[in-house]
Design an enzyme around this catalytic site. Structure first.
Site, PDB file in Angstrom:
ATOM      1  CB  SER A 128      -0.888   0.012   1.247  1.00  0.00           C
ATOM      2  OG  SER A 128      -1.590   1.236   1.369  1.00  0.00           O
ATOM      3  CE1 TYR A 141      -4.209  -2.091   5.216  1.00  0.00           C
ATOM      4  CE2 TYR A 141      -3.316   0.050   4.605  1.00  0.00           C
ATOM      5  CZ  TYR A 141      -3.874  -1.163   4.249  1.00  0.00           C
ATOM      6  OH  TYR A 141      -4.085  -1.450   2.919  1.00  0.00           O
TER       7      TYR A 141
END
Length: 244
Positions: A128, A141
């Site tokens: 990501s 995350y």
């Protein structure tokens, strides 16, 4: 040309979003595709898998080998996001996020590696842009995706001599069903779309197929000299500076 004829691919979290688009792109290139996630997949052969279970990755790889006899491509896509600052996040939130986003890919890679060495295969990890920067309230995350990028490089270095390539894709804002539902839940979805479009030089957000196409290329022999890289797919978002 992206050609995966005769190859066998496993995509975790392949039932929806980026995982589904990756599975579709791999299949279109000729691969036999398996997906793994909680629940059934109506499009591809699948194995119901809970990546919170640390024994699941090795069992899953065994199932693929028993069914197909080989493994050429591993796409580590399954992911989890729990929001909250470090003050708001519990140790359980932290552990669950790292288990699914980082430990499971490590265990899958470990179990798959002997088979990938045999086939001179390829791993594509779905990271990501939050492994590079951060949105608010995403410490676990961000840490998990930064770790996955690091794991990508380490595997590429260690197993390049074995003929196994390992790359990562770092998507930005992609219009998955989850993100579209979030936008539609807002008071003024059109205004939000215009606002988020403005932070991208291409003036739009991405589609799952934008990521899937790159995954298939990285998995194929067309990318035979590409390894250890993190490929950002974000419409230029991380390149464009905000106004002063």
């Amino acid at each position: 040309m992206t050609d995966l004829s005769g190859k066998v691919a496993l995509v975790t979290g392949g039932r929806s979003g980026i995982g589904a688009a990756s599975a579709e792109a791999l299949a279109e290139a000729g691969a036999r595709v398996f997906t793994a996630q909680r629940g059934a997949d109506v499009q591809f052969e699948f194995f119901e898998t809970d990546f919170m279970d640390s024994s699941a990755p090795a069992r899953l790889i065994d199932q693929v080998i028993e069914t197909a006899g080989r493994l050429d491509v591993l796409v580590n896509n399954a992911g989890l996001m729990r929001e909250g600052t470090v003050l708001e996040s519990s140790p359980e939130d932290w552990d669950a996020t790292l288990q699914v986003n980082l430990t499971a890919p490590f265990l899958l890679t470990k179990a798959a590696m002997p088979h990938l060495i045999e086939t001179k295969g390829s791993i594509v990890n779905i990271g990501s842009i939050e492994g590079i920067g951060s949105n608010p309230r995403h410490p676990a995350y961000c840490a998990s995706k930064a770790g996955l990028h690091g794991l990508t490089r380490a595997v590429a270095v260690d197993h390049g001599p074995d003929g196994v390539r390992c790359n990562a894709v770092a998507p930005g804002w992609i219009d998955t069903d989850l993100n579209v539902a979030f936008i539609e839940s807002l008071g003024d979805p059109d205004a939000f779309r215009a606002k988020i479009g403005d932070i991208h030089p291409l003036r739009r957000t991405g589609a799952p197929k934008d990521v899937g196409a790159l995954v298939a290329w990285l998995a194929s022999d067309a990318a035979d000299f590409v390894t250890g890289q993190v490929w950002t797919v974000d419409g230029g978002r991380m390149t464009q500076l905000s106004l002063p």
